[in-house]
Each structure stands twice: as C-alpha cells, then as structure tokens.
Design a protein around this motif. Structure first.
Motif, short mmCIF file in Angstrom:
data_model
loop_
_atom_site.label_atom_id
_atom_site.label_comp_id
_atom_site.label_asym_id
_atom_site.label_seq_id
_atom_site.Cartn_x
_atom_site.Cartn_y
_atom_site.Cartn_z
N GLU A 325 1.07 -1.38 0.03
CA GLU A 325 -0.18 0.49 0.02
C GLU A 325 0.83 1.51 -0.03
OE1 GLU A 325 -2.28 0.10 2.96
OE2 GLU A 325 -1.07 0.29 4.97
N LYS A 326 0.65 2.06 -0.37
CA LYS A 326 1.31 4.06 -1.11
C LYS A 326 0.54 4.65 0.18
CE LYS A 326 2.64 3.31 -5.64
NZ LYS A 326 2.52 3.94 -6.40
N LYS A 327 1.82 4.91 0.96
CA LYS A 327 1.07 5.87 2.07
C LYS A 327 2.25 7.00 1.76
CE LYS A 327 -0.23 6.19 6.55
NZ LYS A 327 -0.43 5.48 7.86
N LEU A 328 1.01 8.44 1.77
CA LEU A 328 1.94 9.62 2.26
C LEU A 328 2.99 9.71 3.77
CD1 LEU A 328 2.93 12.09 1.06
CD2 LEU A 328 1.37 13.52 2.07
N TYR A 329 4.57 10.02 3.99
CA TYR A 329 4.71 10.23 4.80
C TYR A 329 4.34 11.16 5.78
CZ TYR A 329 8.80 7.57 3.67
OH TYR A 329 9.80 6.45 3.22
N GLY A 330 4.45 11.14 6.83
CA GLY A 330 4.37 11.34 7.79
C GLY A 330 4.82 13.03 7.78
N MET A 334 8.65 13.92 6.83
CA MET A 334 9.09 14.35 5.46
C MET A 334 9.99 15.26 5.57
SD MET A 334 8.05 13.96 2.10
CE MET A 334 6.41 13.61 2.35
N GLU A 335 10.27 15.84 7.32
CA GLU A 335 10.46 16.69 7.22
C GLU A 335 11.95 15.87 7.92
OE1 GLU A 335 10.52 21.20 10.03
OE2 GLU A 335 9.97 19.24 10.70
N LYS A 336 12.16 16.14 7.93
CA LYS A 336 13.54 14.75 8.00
C LYS A 336 14.33 14.67 6.78
CE LYS A 336 16.16 11.27 10.81
NZ LYS A 336 16.01 10.42 11.05
N ASN A 337 13.38 13.83 5.77
CA ASN A 337 13.80 13.28 4.68
C ASN A 337 14.36 14.43 3.22
OD1 ASN A 337 13.25 11.16 5.31
ND2 ASN A 337 11.57 10.86 4.33
N LEU A 338 13.88 15.32 4.31
CA LEU A 338 14.04 17.14 2.57
C LEU A 338 14.79 17.71 3.65
CD1 LEU A 338 11.61 15.84 1.79
CD2 LEU A 338 10.65 18.05 0.84
N PHE A 343 11.84 21.52 3.55
CA PHE A 343 10.62 21.27 3.23
C PHE A 343 9.69 22.48 3.61
CE2 PHE A 343 7.68 20.99 7.02
CZ PHE A 343 6.58 19.54 6.37
N GLY A 344 9.89 23.44 3.61
CA GLY A 344 9.49 24.82 4.52
C GLY A 344 9.81 25.62 2.65
N GLU A 345 10.00 25.20 2.40
CA GLU A 345 10.12 25.67 0.70
C GLU A 345 9.42 25.12 -0.09
OE1 GLU A 345 14.58 25.60 -0.85
OE2 GLU A 345 15.01 27.27 0.33
N VAL A 346 9.19 23.91 -0.05
CA VAL A 346 8.15 22.77 -1.14
C VAL A 346 7.02 23.12 -0.49
CG1 VAL A 346 7.79 21.10 -2.24
CG2 VAL A 346 10.26 21.37 -1.56
#
Length: 386
Positions: A325-330, A334-338, A343-346
C-alpha cells in the motif's frame, strides 16, 4: 584538584538521576535497594546513544574525520543523536569565539560526595570557558520532555564539576544544559556559583536523611521511576484514598474535589501499571496470588519474514497492488527526509496546524486559557453591511 577520570557508568545509592525522587521521598532510596536493577530496551538504547556521541566528539576534538560506519540500529541511533553532536560542536565554537582557552571534557566522573554521601555521576560534556562552567546532559528519551530549570541532577553535576575544576578556573557562573535531540528540545539554567553552592549546602541534611533511609514516605509524581512503586504501600494509599467523603456532597464529586483528583491521575495510572507488572513478576516467580492465575495472553498473527512473504506472493502470481500500500510519509518524517529548509520551501504552503481540542492543565501552565464562550463568539461570521 580532584583527578579527572573518564567515567564508567555506575550507580550510587543516591544517584543524581534519581535526585528528584529521593529528595521528595527520602526513604525511597534504601527501599529501592531491595529490587534488582534491570536494563530495558530504552536504557540500552540510551547507553548506546551516549557511546556513539562520545565516539564522534572525541574524533572531532582530535581534529579527525570519523571513519566509523554504523549499520542497523546503530545507524538509526546515530541519525537520531546527530543533532546533539552538532549542537555540542556549535556550543564549543561559541565558547571558543569568546575565549580561545575553552576546553572540553567528555564522559567525566563527577564527585559530589561532600554534599551527597557517596555521591557521584557522569558529566556527558563539560565546557570550561574562563569564568563560566558549562554542563551538558544528553537525554535520548522521547517520552517525557526534560527541562534544565530546577533540575537536581544537573545541579549535582554542577557541584561535582566545581569540585573538579574550581582550583584551576575562577568560575562565576554555571550554565546547565539539557539536550533532547529526539524531541528537538534544548533547555538551560544559569546560576551564579555561590547560588549553586548554597543549594548544595541546603541539600546536605536531606541527602543524609535519604542515605540513612530515614524520613517519611511521600508519594507523588516522582514515584514514576521508583523500582518499588508496584508494591509500595504508601503509594497504594495515595492512589486509593482520592475522595474525602467528609466534605461537600458525600454522594457526588464536586468541582472543588476534581482538582486534586486530576492532579493524581498520572501517578495513579502509573501505579496501576506498576502493580500489574509487579503481580505478573511475582506469579512468574512462583508466588500464589489468591484468586488469580497466570494464563497465556492474546497475541496477533505475524509474518515470519517479510521478504519470504513477498517472494511467495510474487511466485503465486500476485501483483504488487495486492501486496503493498502506498502512504504519504508523516510530516515529521517528511521534514527529516527533505531537511527543514527544503521542507519549508516546497511544502510550507501545504502545512497547517488545527486548533487542539480543549484539555485541562494546571493553572501554572504557560498556555493561555481557553474560554469556550469567547471561542464561540469568535467563530461567528457576521455578514458585511450589518
């Protein structure tokens, strides 16, 4: 000057980490001696985090680049403790900028036995900056936020550091830091050296009473990490005797009575959990508890190995759509990954924080009071022109 030693993490009867507890309930320290110390997943993880942080900071002080390659759980712990490592480097640079003679000590045994009998602990990081002494303590847990203000553990470490370094440095201030990287939390308390020494002098009779096992049991929220909490009669009495039937309406709880009850709920919840755990351990040890027996608890089915399951399903002809199942990261992940900046810019325009549901907190809580009537008025939209 006290000899500066690299610390091995032992435990004292009156430990610095348990100071809040034995200061509040002096007989608890000797009572806890009846119970064995056990490592948990969390304590072992915390120990490993301290080891990795020390390893990285020693390499930094030597002017080298770390060649250690972490794998598995070590890699995860390294990633989670990295903000702390970077914060220490940042503090060190700030101190160096103010005073080139600044030095750093890691994992230092600190003796404060002139205030607490047999008292010692381990200073994670100590920075000596001319007239200022810095004590930095790593808290790797993420369940409870820990603050530096009025923190007896840090103050005891401060006293131990003064003992160790005071005849080399003319300290005027002691800055005590808490760094809790997994909660993105930093906190500090600044005390004049004389103020901290006065606190230590005031502590002496309390510490001696605790060391002797004297004084009265005083249950409260400080019982949370006490090894005796599952079978302490004083805590049981405290948890069970919540209602005073002699006041107000003896049949109904009045709002005046709700305050003390709400105040005790966290301690009562902990006590119930501790009693259950203690009871199970007693039964496992062969003790008979009248009216109760050990049975096998419920469990959930688990895959033996995820890869084997995927291979078996692929071999049977099933498509990925029926397997995954595909699920968006929390948001936190997501902030840690980016990274925070990207994260703020995108995603900055796509993040919002809804109002929290009303909850009760002590009047001392710094959050503003929520007033339902005003919130209702504020929510009413008045048409233009009226």
């Amino acid at each position: 000057m006290t000899e500066i030693k690299h610390a091995s993490r032992g435990h004292a009867v009156l430990s610095a980490s348990g100071a809040k507890r034995w200061m509040s309930c002096t007989p608890s320290a000797r009572l806890e001696e009846r119970f064995p110390s056990t490592d948990t997943v969390y304590s072992l993880e915390g120990t490993r985090a301290h080891e990795i942080a020390e390893q990285q900071l020693r390499t930094f002080l030597e002017g080298k680049k770390s060649k250690v390659k972490y794998e598995g759980d070590d890699l995860r712990i390294y990633d989670e403790v990295l903000p702390y490592i970077e914060r220490i480097k940042e503090l060190y640079a700030e101190c160096k900028k103010r005073s080139e003679s600044t030095v750093m000590f890691l994992e230092t045994r600190l003796d404060f036995s002139n205030y607490v009998p047999d008292g010692f602990g381990t200073g994670d990081v100590i920075l000596l900056e001319d007239d200022t002494l810095h004590i930095i303590d790593l808290k790797f847990g993420k369940g409870v936020r820990v603050d530096a203000e009025n923190n007896p553990q840090l103050r005891l470490y401060g006293l131990g550091a003064i003992n160790a370094f005071d005849d080399l440095y003319d300290f005027k201030n002691v800055v005590m830091h808490i760094e809790q990287p997994r909660l993105n939390h930093s906190s500090e308390e600044v005390l004049a050296k004389e103020e901290l020494l006065k606190w230590g002098d005031d502590l002496k009779p309390i510490a001696q009473e605790a060391y002797n096992g004297d004084g009265k049991f005083n249950p409260g929220e400080h019982c949370k990490f006490c090894k005796a909490s599952g079978c302490c009669k004083a805590l049981a009495d405290y948890s069970l005797e919540v209602i005073d039937e002699s006041i107000l309406d003896p049949q109904l709880i009045n709002p005046v009575e709700l305050g003390p009850i709400l105040e005790r709920i966290p301690t009562i919840e902990h006590w119930l959990k501790a009693v259950k755990e203690y009871s199970i351990n007693q039964a496992l040890a062969g003790e008979y508890i009248p009216g109760w027996k050990l049975v096998e608890g419920r469990s959930l089915r688990k895959y033996t190995n995820d890869v084997d399951v995927i291979n078996a399903l692929h071999k049977a002809g099933y498509e990925d759509a029926l397997i995954f199942e595909k699920k968006l990261y929390g948001i936190s992940t997501m902030e840690k990954n980016l990274g925070k900046k990207k994260f703020g810019e995108v995603l900055g325009d796509y993040i919002y924080k809804p109002e929290g549901a009303p909850t009760l907190a002590p009047e001392s809580d710094k959050r503003p009071e929520f007033k339902p009537q005003q919130a209702l008025i504020d929510s009413i939209e008045v048409p233009e022109g009226i």
